[in-house]
Design a protein around this motif. Structure first.
Motif, PDB file in Angstrom:
ATOM      1  N   MET A 185       1.410  -1.202   0.219  1.00 25.87           N
ATOM      2  CA  MET A 185       0.047  -0.152  -0.315  1.00 25.87           C
ATOM      3  C   MET A 185       1.172   1.122   0.176  1.00 25.87           C
ATOM      4  O   MET A 185       1.649   1.652   0.840  1.00 25.87           O
ATOM      5  CB  MET A 185      -0.540   0.086   1.247  1.00 25.87           C
ATOM      6  CG  MET A 185      -1.738   1.164   1.236  1.00 25.87           C
ATOM      7  SD  MET A 185      -2.992   1.277   2.369  1.00 25.87           S
ATOM      8  CE  MET A 185      -4.039   2.295   2.455  1.00 25.87           C
ATOM      9  N   ASP A 186       0.520   1.944  -1.091  1.00 25.28           N
ATOM     10  CA  ASP A 186       1.663   3.373  -1.328  1.00 25.28           C
ATOM     11  C   ASP A 186       1.232   4.057  -2.112  1.00 25.28           C
ATOM     12  O   ASP A 186       0.336   3.969  -3.202  1.00 25.28           O
ATOM     13  CB  ASP A 186       3.114   2.998  -1.951  1.00 25.28           C
ATOM     14  CG  ASP A 186       3.793   3.903  -1.164  1.00 25.28           C
ATOM     15  OD1 ASP A 186       3.381   5.215  -1.667  1.00 25.28           O
ATOM     16  OD2 ASP A 186       5.292   3.721  -1.968  1.00 25.28           O
ATOM     17  N   SER A 187       1.109   5.232  -1.514  1.00 27.65           N
ATOM     18  CA  SER A 187       0.266   6.463  -3.041  1.00 27.65           C
ATOM     19  C   SER A 187       1.604   6.487  -4.201  1.00 27.65           C
ATOM     20  O   SER A 187       0.946   6.953  -5.526  1.00 27.65           O
ATOM     21  CB  SER A 187      -0.005   7.533  -2.104  1.00 27.65           C
ATOM     22  OG  SER A 187       1.347   7.789  -1.281  1.00 27.65           O
ATOM     23  N   ASP A 188       2.254   6.142  -4.103  1.00 27.12           N
ATOM     24  CA  ASP A 188       3.708   6.938  -4.909  1.00 27.12           C
ATOM     25  C   ASP A 188       3.774   5.494  -6.533  1.00 27.12           C
ATOM     26  O   ASP A 188       3.907   4.214  -5.851  1.00 27.12           O
ATOM     27  CB  ASP A 188       5.190   6.727  -4.265  1.00 27.12           C
ATOM     28  CG  ASP A 188       6.374   7.152  -5.391  1.00 27.12           C
ATOM     29  OD1 ASP A 188       5.887   7.190  -7.034  1.00 27.12           O
ATOM     30  OD2 ASP A 188       7.417   7.144  -5.326  1.00 27.12           O
ATOM     31  N   LYS A 189       2.733   5.069  -6.795  1.00 28.69           N
ATOM     32  CA  LYS A 189       2.394   4.414  -8.161  1.00 28.69           C
ATOM     33  C   LYS A 189       3.617   3.899  -8.671  1.00 28.69           C
ATOM     34  O   LYS A 189       4.157   2.624  -8.571  1.00 28.69           O
ATOM     35  CB  LYS A 189       1.688   4.475  -9.129  1.00 28.69           C
ATOM     36  CG  LYS A 189       0.091   4.938  -8.636  1.00 28.69           C
ATOM     37  CD  LYS A 189      -0.843   5.116  -9.699  1.00 28.69           C
ATOM     38  CE  LYS A 189      -2.407   5.333  -8.525  1.00 28.69           C
ATOM     39  NZ  LYS A 189      -3.501   6.466 -10.519  1.00 28.69           N
ATOM     40  N   GLU A 190       4.592   5.099  -9.204  1.00 23.80           N
ATOM     41  CA  GLU A 190       6.018   4.391 -10.008  1.00 23.80           C
ATOM     42  C   GLU A 190       6.869   3.093  -8.962  1.00 23.80           C
ATOM     43  O   GLU A 190       6.902   2.721  -9.308  1.00 23.80           O
ATOM     44  CB  GLU A 190       6.922   5.108 -10.535  1.00 23.80           C
ATOM     45  CG  GLU A 190       8.066   5.379 -10.787  1.00 23.80           C
ATOM     46  CD  GLU A 190       9.264   6.036 -11.781  1.00 23.80           C
ATOM     47  OE1 GLU A 190       9.881   6.373 -11.712  1.00 23.80           O
ATOM     48  OE2 GLU A 190       7.977   7.436 -11.072  1.00 23.80           O
ATOM     49  N   ALA A 191       6.782   3.631  -7.454  1.00 24.52           N
ATOM     50  CA  ALA A 191       7.325   2.770  -6.642  1.00 24.52           C
ATOM     51  C   ALA A 191       6.431   1.342  -6.045  1.00 24.52           C
ATOM     52  O   ALA A 191       7.420   0.384  -5.823  1.00 24.52           O
ATOM     53  CB  ALA A 191       7.236   3.776  -5.533  1.00 24.52           C
ATOM     54  N   LEU A 233       2.944  -7.586   5.429  1.00 24.58           N
ATOM     55  CA  LEU A 233       1.574  -6.375   4.072  1.00 24.58           C
ATOM     56  C   LEU A 233       3.369  -5.038   4.627  1.00 24.58           C
ATOM     57  O   LEU A 233       3.925  -4.693   5.733  1.00 24.58           O
ATOM     58  CB  LEU A 233       1.003  -5.428   5.439  1.00 24.58           C
ATOM     59  CG  LEU A 233       0.380  -4.266   5.281  1.00 24.58           C
ATOM     60  CD1 LEU A 233      -0.139  -4.244   3.542  1.00 24.58           C
ATOM     61  CD2 LEU A 233      -0.465  -3.506   6.384  1.00 24.58           C
ATOM     62  N   ILE A 234       3.126  -4.485   3.218  1.00 24.77           N
ATOM     63  CA  ILE A 234       4.536  -3.639   2.790  1.00 24.77           C
ATOM     64  C   ILE A 234       3.618  -2.144   3.010  1.00 24.77           C
ATOM     65  O   ILE A 234       2.749  -1.454   1.816  1.00 24.77           O
ATOM     66  CB  ILE A 234       5.175  -4.092   1.456  1.00 24.77           C
ATOM     67  CG1 ILE A 234       5.661  -5.270   1.853  1.00 24.77           C
ATOM     68  CG2 ILE A 234       6.041  -2.862   1.223  1.00 24.77           C
ATOM     69  CD1 ILE A 234       6.543  -5.301   0.520  1.00 24.77           C
ATOM     70  N   LEU A 235       3.836  -0.919   3.979  1.00 22.64           N
ATOM     71  CA  LEU A 235       3.015  -0.212   4.181  1.00 22.64           C
ATOM     72  C   LEU A 235       3.708   0.550   4.004  1.00 22.64           C
ATOM     73  O   LEU A 235       5.019   1.618   4.429  1.00 22.64           O
ATOM     74  CB  LEU A 235       1.819  -0.001   5.310  1.00 22.64           C
ATOM     75  CG  LEU A 235       1.553   1.392   5.964  1.00 22.64           C
ATOM     76  CD1 LEU A 235       0.681   1.356   4.883  1.00 22.64           C
ATOM     77  CD2 LEU A 235       0.732   1.105   7.268  1.00 22.64           C
ATOM     78  N   ALA A 236       3.540   1.640   3.225  1.00 31.36           N
ATOM     79  CA  ALA A 236       4.351   3.713   2.734  1.00 31.36           C
ATOM     80  C   ALA A 236       3.605   4.781   3.588  1.00 31.36           C
ATOM     81  O   ALA A 236       2.559   4.571   3.519  1.00 31.36           O
ATOM     82  CB  ALA A 236       4.892   3.880   1.218  1.00 31.36           C
ATOM     83  N   VAL A 237       4.607   5.016   4.360  1.00 31.93           N
ATOM     84  CA  VAL A 237       4.180   6.222   5.353  1.00 31.93           C
ATOM     85  C   VAL A 237       3.576   7.519   4.170  1.00 31.93           C
ATOM     86  O   VAL A 237       2.205   8.389   4.955  1.00 31.93           O
ATOM     87  CB  VAL A 237       5.740   7.337   5.992  1.00 31.93           C
ATOM     88  CG1 VAL A 237       4.798   8.228   6.694  1.00 31.93           C
ATOM     89  CG2 VAL A 237       6.104   6.226   6.899  1.00 31.93           C
TER      90      VAL A 237
END
Length: 590
Positions: free
Chosen positions: A18-24, A60-64
């Motif tokens: 879950m990350d808002s950076d789609k490229e990442a 779960l890999i969660l981005a800040v």
């Protein structure tokens, strides 16, 4: 030792990113896909929570940066749903504060972007090794762990309405009013099962606490009820409104974290709540609290013990009264009292004596003309000194109460303001044998409040005379262009300590080691006036070497000059005032 994960086991592992950076996200899915992992990207919080609730995620890999840079706020909710789920947190913020805040929440691994794929792979292996059975290829979660985690299951409004046997709109209203412990994630409200059952138990225990809540709500002051652990168990709406926080962020929190915004409790000797528990009597202390912007608030904290039938104190009512305005008023009144008791008596005494002697025919006849002139000059200087101190204090107070108005108009400073100031300072300059040398460049009018600009110039010149060396020159430059007006004043004297160059304009700042009368308001008022004109004010100080001003920074940076540090060098102080000329003045004819 890390258990080796086979490729077939990797395929069975359910990894969610879950990350808002789609490229990442795309890059991470591609790299982990090469290693045989099956990775799913999720953007919606509800969908992720549903998968956690149904035990469909293994790592779960969660981005800040997810969820509007508040991804880490989801961790407590996830932990309550499944405290055994390994969470790998990624962040583009490499600050220690963010890392500490995230790690304290019990995550499995913390990685800084750009990600090191080797670190991520190793973290996944370690996380999955705890999930697999060593002899099998199937992934499972132990049944005992599921049963332990079930008590912390997160419920939506529909689930809560079934448990409470209330309609969904009624539960929704209780949640919105802060009467039910709930958390809002996205557009939905969620409740924790054990907290909901505890609320139900307390509510069903009787109406005694409800009556207590009603009593608290009738009070206009902010009131909280604190238990022996120093945790808030109840509060009224005035308390919530004063702190501007929702009820669910206060109930169960330590009182010192909420009321004082402190991470540590007060000392027992100064904590009214602790004293009330110990003495079983009402206690009152004054505390300095800080708001969200760091401003000081002087508050009376009153602690009232709530005794039970057996005489024991189980809770304390904490009342906080913000008396900052009263405190500041008393401080000003004390200053005025001290000012008139000391400065006015010290200044007015010699004035009365001199004038009394001058008007007495018998005494004045015995006083020489030269002596009379000195007495009159001394009286005029003292009266101006007294006038300026009172004026500066009034301006400072009006500025604080937002009652100071700036009435700007087009003015020729070099003709209409500056000559008058020089004339006013003639007695004081004569008394110290000083002179003012003026250099004027440009003859443009400026858009300003002439009365305030006159006060600013007067305070700067008065400061130069007061701290300047007798029988020296004060140099003033006035420079006017189409865009800006600059006033530069330099004097030889005691200078400004290097460590006070940045706080010299603060209120009541003075050179404590010098026996010179003053209030520490003159330069502060200059700063206020400059800010009202959208200008800038800067202080410089250093040494006069061959009559050339060298600032402290220039002096210490030059090895040849620094060798002269032990010599008795003359010091200087310089103030540079700049304000915009104003569009209206550019259209006027000179």
């Amino acid at each position: 030792m890390v258990t080796k994960i086979r490729k077939s086991q990797r395929i069975h592992a359910r990894i969610v990113v879950m990350d808002s950076d789609k490229e990442a996200v795309h890059q991470l899915m591609r790299l982990l896909g090469k290693e045989g992992y099956k990775v799913e990207a999720i953007e919606q919080i509800n969908k992720m929570l549903e998968k956690i609730k149904n035990e469909q995620i293994d790592v779960l890999i969660l981005a800040v940066e997810a969820w509007d840079n508040r991804g880490y706020e989801l961790i407590p909710t996830i932990k309550k749903m499944n405290r055994f789920l390994p969470i790998i947190v990624t962040s583009a913020d490499d600050s220690i504060e963010t890392a500490t805040r995230v790690r304290e929440q019990g995550i499995f691994f913390y990685a800084i972007k750009p990600l090191d794929i080797k670190e991520i792979k190793l973290a996944l292996k370690n996380a999955l090794s705890k999930k697999f059975v060593s002899s099998g290829e199937a992934l499972f979660i132990q049944k005992e762990e599921i049963q332990k985690a079930f008590d912390d299951e997160i419920l939506d409004l529909a689930d809560a309405s079934k448990i409470l046997k209330l309609s969904k709109p009624t539960v929704s209203k209780l949640v919105r009013n802060g009467e039910l412990p709930a958390s809002r994630i996205g557009n939905k409200w969620y409740l924790i099962r054990n907290q909901l059952l505890e609320w139900l138990r307390v509510t069903a225990a009787g109406n005694q606490r409800n009556y207590g809540t009603l009593i608290l709500e009738t009070m206009d002051e902010g009131v909280a009820v604190v238990d022996r652990r120093l945790k808030i168990v109840s509060c009224n709406s005035a308390y919530l409104q004063a702190l501007d926080v929702p009820r669910d962020q206060i109930i169960g929190e330590y009182c010192y974290r909420v009321s004082h915004r402190s991470v540590v409790p007060c000392d027992e000797s100064s904590c009214p709540v602790r004293q009330a528990f110990r003495t079983k009597r009402p206690v009152k202390f004054m505390h300095i609290n800080y708001d969200s912007e760091g401003n000081e608030h002087y508050c009376d904290v009153i602690a009232l013990p709530m005794k039970e039938k057996d005489g024991k104190v189980a809770h304390v009512v904490e009342i906080i009264r913000d008396n900052t305005e009263t405190y500041n008023l008393n401080r000003h009144l004390n200053w005025i009292r001290s000012f008139f008791a000391h400065e006015c008596r010290k200044t007015l005494g010699p004035i009365v004596m001199n004038i009394s002697a001058l008007v007495d025919e018998n005494l004045s006849a015995s006083i020489s003309i030269e002596r009379r002139d000195k007495m009159l000059l001394s009286s005029l200087c003292s009266l101006k000194f007294l006038h300026d101190m009172i004026r500066n204090y009034i301006i400072s107070c009006k500025y604080e109460t937002e009652k100071l108005q700036c009435n700007k108009k087009s003015v020729y400073v070099y003709k209409n303001i500056f000559p008058q100031i020089i004339e006013e300072f003639h007695p004081i300059l004569s008394k110290k044998g000083m002179d003012i040398e003026t250099e004027i460049k440009g003859e443009r009018p400026i858009w300003c409040d002439p009365d305030f600009i006159k006060i600013a110039f007067s305070n700067l010149i008065n400061n130069a005379v007061k701290y300047g060396t007798a029988k020296t020159k004060i140099v003033c430059w006035l420079k006017m262009t189409d865009d800006e007006f600059e006033f530069n004043i330099l004097n030889e004297g005691v200078g400004i300590p290097h460590d006070k160059l940045y706080d010299i304009f603060n209120r009541f700042t003075r050179f404590g080691k010098l026996a010179i009368s003053g209030t520490g308001l003159g330069l502060h008022v200059v700063k206020l006036i400059v800010e009202m004109h959208n200008g800038t004010l800067k202080a410089q100080s250093g040494y006069l070497i061959d009559n050339k001003p060298i600032t402290y920074d220039e002096f210490y940076a030059n090895e040849n000059l620094y060798k002269m540090k032990d010599k008795n060098l003359r010091k200087f102080a310089r103030f540079i005032l700049k304000i915009p000329s104003g569009e209206d003045t550019q259209k006027m004819e000179v």
